[in-house]
Motif scaffolding. Sequence first.
Motif, PDB file in Angstrom:
ATOM      1  N   ASP A 192     -15.099  -5.761  -5.582  1.00 24.77           N
ATOM      2  CA  ASP A 192     -13.819  -6.029  -6.246  1.00 24.77           C
ATOM      3  C   ASP A 192     -12.637  -5.308  -5.601  1.00 24.77           C
ATOM      4  N   LEU A 193     -12.888  -4.540  -4.543  1.00 23.12           N
ATOM      5  CA  LEU A 193     -11.792  -3.845  -3.866  1.00 23.12           C
ATOM      6  C   LEU A 193     -11.029  -4.804  -2.967  1.00 23.12           C
ATOM      7  N   SER A 194      -9.746  -4.578  -2.848  1.00 23.03           N
ATOM      8  CA  SER A 194      -8.921  -5.425  -1.983  1.00 23.03           C
ATOM      9  C   SER A 194      -9.222  -5.109  -0.514  1.00 23.03           C
ATOM     10  N   PRO A 195      -8.926  -6.046   0.396  1.00 21.24           N
ATOM     11  CA  PRO A 195      -9.115  -5.780   1.833  1.00 21.24           C
ATOM     12  C   PRO A 195      -8.339  -4.544   2.302  1.00 21.24           C
ATOM     13  N   GLU A 196      -7.162  -4.312   1.732  1.00 18.54           N
ATOM     14  CA  GLU A 196      -6.367  -3.153   2.126  1.00 18.54           C
ATOM     15  C   GLU A 196      -7.070  -1.852   1.754  1.00 18.54           C
ATOM     16  N   VAL A 197      -7.638  -1.801   0.571  1.00 18.00           N
ATOM     17  CA  VAL A 197      -8.351  -0.596   0.134  1.00 18.00           C
ATOM     18  C   VAL A 197      -9.582  -0.382   1.013  1.00 18.00           C
ATOM     19  N   LYS A 198     -10.275  -1.460   1.360  1.00 15.37           N
ATOM     20  CA  LYS A 198     -11.439  -1.339   2.235  1.00 15.37           C
ATOM     21  C   LYS A 198     -11.038  -0.813   3.613  1.00 15.37           C
ATOM     22  N   GLN A 199      -9.900  -1.258   4.117  1.00 12.01           N
ATOM     23  CA  GLN A 199      -9.416  -0.756   5.403  1.00 12.01           C
ATOM     24  C   GLN A 199      -9.145   0.747   5.319  1.00 12.01           C
ATOM     25  N   GLN A 200      -8.508   1.164   4.235  1.00 11.07           N
ATOM     26  CA  GLN A 200      -8.203   2.583   4.055  1.00 11.07           C
ATOM     27  C   GLN A 200      -9.489   3.403   3.937  1.00 11.07           C
ATOM     28  N   LEU A 201     -10.448   2.896   3.160  1.00 14.33           N
ATOM     29  CA  LEU A 201     -11.729   3.596   3.016  1.00 14.33           C
ATOM     30  C   LEU A 201     -12.458   3.696   4.352  1.00 14.33           C
TER      31      LEU A 201
END
Length: 112
Positions: free
Chosen positions: A71-80
């Motif tokens: 459920d995480l956005s692509p932007e959050v995944k990039q940051q992670l």
Amino acid sequence: MSIDPETLRQRLMEAAMQGISPGQVFKELGITPDNPQALEDLMKQAGFDPSSLFPDGQVDMPSMINNLTRDLSPEVKQQLSQVIQGMAHELNNGQPLPPDVEEFLKGWGRGN
């Protein structure tokens, strides 16, 4: 040294305000690749039983992580991905991550 989750959380928050990397905090608290017992103890204190999570000692980590983070956005995944790669580089003394983990994080870095 036993670290409880609240101590780790507080130390990570303090470190962020002081410009100290999460990797340095993990090293400071003894949570390093050469000390897997520290992470196992921390997981137990947080209510996770590693032996029940990984009964055969192995797990399909990419699938498990994808399920937990779907459920995480692509932007959050990039940051992670960036945070994980930075911490791994610091904790692993510059040694590369296993190829499958690198590929998984690159996918996240592309927003997949």
